[in-house]
Design a protein around this motif. Structure first.
Motif, PDB file in Angstrom:
ATOM      1  N   GLN A 123       9.964  -9.325  -1.331  1.00 23.10           N
ATOM      2  CA  GLN A 123       8.610  -8.567  -1.731  1.00 23.10           C
ATOM      3  C   GLN A 123       7.635  -8.583  -0.627  1.00 23.10           C
ATOM      4  N   SER A 124       6.908  -7.337  -0.524  1.00 21.83           N
ATOM      5  CA  SER A 124       5.947  -7.135   0.651  1.00 21.83           C
ATOM      6  C   SER A 124       4.605  -7.272  -0.038  1.00 21.83           C
ATOM      7  N   ASP A 125       3.745  -7.179   0.617  1.00 24.35           N
ATOM      8  CA  ASP A 125       2.203  -7.349   0.042  1.00 24.35           C
ATOM      9  C   ASP A 125       1.519  -6.113  -0.332  1.00 24.35           C
ATOM     10  N   VAL A 126       2.483  -5.031  -0.459  1.00 26.47           N
ATOM     11  CA  VAL A 126       1.945  -3.668  -0.806  1.00 26.47           C
ATOM     12  C   VAL A 126       2.352  -3.456  -2.316  1.00 26.47           C
ATOM     13  N   LYS A 127       1.366  -3.037  -3.129  1.00 27.13           N
ATOM     14  CA  LYS A 127       1.474  -2.823  -4.536  1.00 27.13           C
ATOM     15  C   LYS A 127       1.159  -1.276  -4.844  1.00 27.13           C
ATOM     16  N   VAL A 128       1.929  -0.765  -5.704  1.00 29.37           N
ATOM     17  CA  VAL A 128       1.750   0.924  -6.184  1.00 29.37           C
ATOM     18  C   VAL A 128       1.663   0.502  -7.698  1.00 29.37           C
ATOM     19  N   ASP A 129       0.776   1.026  -8.306  1.00 28.29           N
ATOM     20  CA  ASP A 129       0.612   0.609  -9.797  1.00 28.29           C
ATOM     21  C   ASP A 129       0.784  -0.722 -10.334  1.00 28.29           C
ATOM     22  N   GLY A 130       0.296  -1.558  -9.353  1.00 30.18           N
ATOM     23  CA  GLY A 130       0.554  -2.839  -9.895  1.00 30.18           C
ATOM     24  C   GLY A 130       1.638  -3.642  -9.442  1.00 30.18           C
ATOM     25  N   VAL A 131       2.768  -2.834  -8.917  1.00 26.10           N
ATOM     26  CA  VAL A 131       4.143  -3.207  -8.877  1.00 26.10           C
ATOM     27  C   VAL A 131       4.136  -3.761  -7.243  1.00 26.10           C
ATOM     28  N   GLU A 132       4.725  -4.898  -6.936  1.00 24.62           N
ATOM     29  CA  GLU A 132       4.922  -5.002  -5.388  1.00 24.62           C
ATOM     30  C   GLU A 132       6.181  -4.311  -5.071  1.00 24.62           C
ATOM     31  N   LEU A 133       5.825  -3.503  -3.745  1.00 21.44           N
ATOM     32  CA  LEU A 133       7.129  -2.911  -3.012  1.00 21.44           C
ATOM     33  C   LEU A 133       7.916  -3.797  -2.377  1.00 21.44           C
ATOM     34  N   GLU A 134       9.281  -3.722  -2.459  1.00 17.83           N
ATOM     35  CA  GLU A 134      10.283  -4.241  -1.815  1.00 17.83           C
ATOM     36  C   GLU A 134      10.428  -3.883  -0.269  1.00 17.83           C
ATOM     37  N   GLY A 135      10.679  -4.733   0.754  1.00 17.95           N
ATOM     38  CA  GLY A 135      11.038  -4.691   1.919  1.00 17.95           C
ATOM     39  C   GLY A 135      12.403  -4.747   2.115  1.00 17.95           C
ATOM     40  N   HIS A 136      12.916  -4.015   3.260  1.00 21.36           N
ATOM     41  CA  HIS A 136      14.468  -4.259   3.572  1.00 21.36           C
ATOM     42  C   HIS A 136      14.595  -4.509   4.941  1.00 21.36           C
ATOM     43  N   VAL A 137      15.522  -5.477   5.330  1.00 15.84           N
ATOM     44  CA  VAL A 137      15.928  -5.735   6.594  1.00 15.84           C
ATOM     45  C   VAL A 137      17.299  -6.061   7.043  1.00 15.84           C
ATOM     46  N   TYR A 138      17.694  -5.650   7.746  1.00 10.07           N
ATOM     47  CA  TYR A 138      19.238  -5.782   8.346  1.00 10.07           C
ATOM     48  C   TYR A 138      19.165  -7.095   9.142  1.00 10.07           C
TER      49      TYR A 138
END
Length: 430
Positions: A123-138
């Motif tokens: 989970q990132s600390d960025v929200k869009v419409d109240g929903v936290e955006l997911e981060g992805h890393v290999y």
């Protein structure tokens, strides 16, 4: 508490015969020094909030490379970590034989593919419409087998974003790699990380820990995606096999998993884990209670087999009041961890200090020594997966670094002496 003499920095000034010899040992040992730690530290965010799924072999590979080649106190990950294939093979096997041993070399390509294609979701600390955006890393940007001077290596290029999960940590889960290495599936390893981390934190507050997982949250953490959607499938194919391995092979024992349902509902929504610490007798030289050690006193020929640092450790124990036979046959052989190889006296000194701080039953010298022996042989307080062992080894590593920085010649002498008996080292020096 009496302390044995440390003949390296303060006593005899034993130095190597030439600067050429000194440089040669530094080159050989620097690589070995990076590979001596068996402790893994993973950020809480990665363990309790990150979602990923790796096979057991890939997970063990990651843990081996991190434990052996990454300094958690550094600010950046190495650009490339070059690991000998033979070393990695031995580490993953840990002395075991069977199918895994025969198939390892044939599966290197699959291992390289998995580490460069498997990702961590967080989970990132960025929200869009109240929903936290997911981060992805290999895990790795590249894993490349190479040949160098006739030897085979694997070059690991780790993603720089992983630095926040592996370096300079304030809240982390501390694991002992050989213990984790005994587990057979990636799911068992992942679940063990969570339970062990919780037990490490709560052990001093009580004998039993209780931890509640929301079922969907646990599925996310295990990286199951659309697999095992039903709880019965999850329980049969993931939870029960994983808990069986954990109970058999590690220092965590799960007593019960309570299934919690919403009021009036049939669906299991939460799982309440009840678990305790257990002695690691399955893989450590455990002495069952009620079986006393033989009344043995080492002779000169026995003591001549000890290295210089082991002799110092022996003297520390004798001065503390430990019987000679117990010190020689039971305690010295069980000083575990490559951090203490050649620094056994450092380990004993810190173990005695730790005991002096924690123990209450020490009204007399005899009583204190007997209690210390009981803690060592029966209660297994200083076993490799206990909190005391981990903290003592952290102090040993700290003192080693200080010795290397302030007395480099004494440090190099220890590296030379640890592979010899006390007498052989003196003969070599002369």
């Amino acid at each position: 508490m009496q302390r044995g003499r440390d003949w390296y920095p303060n006593g005899e000034r034993l130095v190597l015969g030439s600067q050429k010899g000194l440089i040669k040992i530094q080159i050989m040992e620097k690589h070995t020094m990076n590979g001596e730690n068996e402790i893994i530290r993973l950020d809480d965010r990665l363990v309790y909030h990150g979602s990923y799924s790796l096979t057991a072999r890939a997970t063990k590979t990651i843990c081996y490379v991190m434990a052996k080649y990454v300094d958690p106190g550094s600010s950046t990950l190495p650009d490339v970590i070059r690991v000998p294939v033979a070393d990695l093979h031995r580490a993953l096997m840990d002395g075991r034989q069977g199918k895994a041993s025969k198939s390892f070399y044939g599966e290197i390509s699959r291992l390289c593919e998995e580490l460069t294609s498997s990702r961590i979701v967080f989970q990132s600390d960025v929200k869009v419409d109240g929903v936290e955006l997911e981060g992805h890393v290999y895990w790795c940007s590249a894993v490349v087998p190479k040949k160098y001077r006739g030897a085979r290596y694997i070059d690991f290029y780790f993603c720089k974003y992983l630095e926040q999960f592996l370096l300079g940590l304030s809240k982390y889960v501390r694991l002992y790699r050989p213990e984790l290495n005994r587990l057979k599936t990636g799911y068992a390893i992942r679940l063990f990380q969570m339970l062990k981390g919780e037990r490490n934190r709560k052990e001093k507050f009580g004998k039993k820990s209780v931890y509640v997982f929301e079922v969907e949250r646990l599925r996310f953490l295990l990286g199951l995606g659309e697999k095992y959607r039903g709880y019965k499938e999850l329980k049969r194919w993931i939870l029960e096999p994983s808990l069986k391995q954990i109970n058999k092979e590690t220092t965590v024992r799960v007593l019960d998993v309570a299934e919690i349902r919403r009021q009036g509902g049939r669906k299991v929504t939460h799982l309440e884990f009840h678990f305790v610490s257990q002695s690691p007798e399955t893989y450590v030289g455990y002495v069952p209670e009620g079986k006393p050690l033989p009344d043995f006193v080492p002779e000169a020929g026995d003591l001549n087999k000890l290295s210089r640092s082991e002799m110092n450790a022996y003297e520390l124990l004798i001065n503390f009041g430990v019987k000679a036979g117990i010190a020689y046959r039971k305690i010295l052989p069980e000083i575990k961890g490559s951090e203490s190889h050649g620094f056994e006296d450092y380990f004993i000194r810190h173990a005695l200090a730790w005991f002096d701080e924690k123990a209450r039953n020490k009204k007399s010298r005899t009583q204190a020594a007997a209690t210390f022996v009981t803690w060592w042989t029966q209660h297994r307080i200083f076993d490799v997966t206990g909190d005391a062992w981990i903290r003592i080894n952290e102090r040993v590593v700290r003192d080693r670094k200080q010795l290397e920085r302030e007395h480099p010649e004494s440090f190099e002498n220890r590296l030379v002496a640890r592979g010899m008996t006390d007498g052989a080292f003196r003969d070599w020096y002369r």
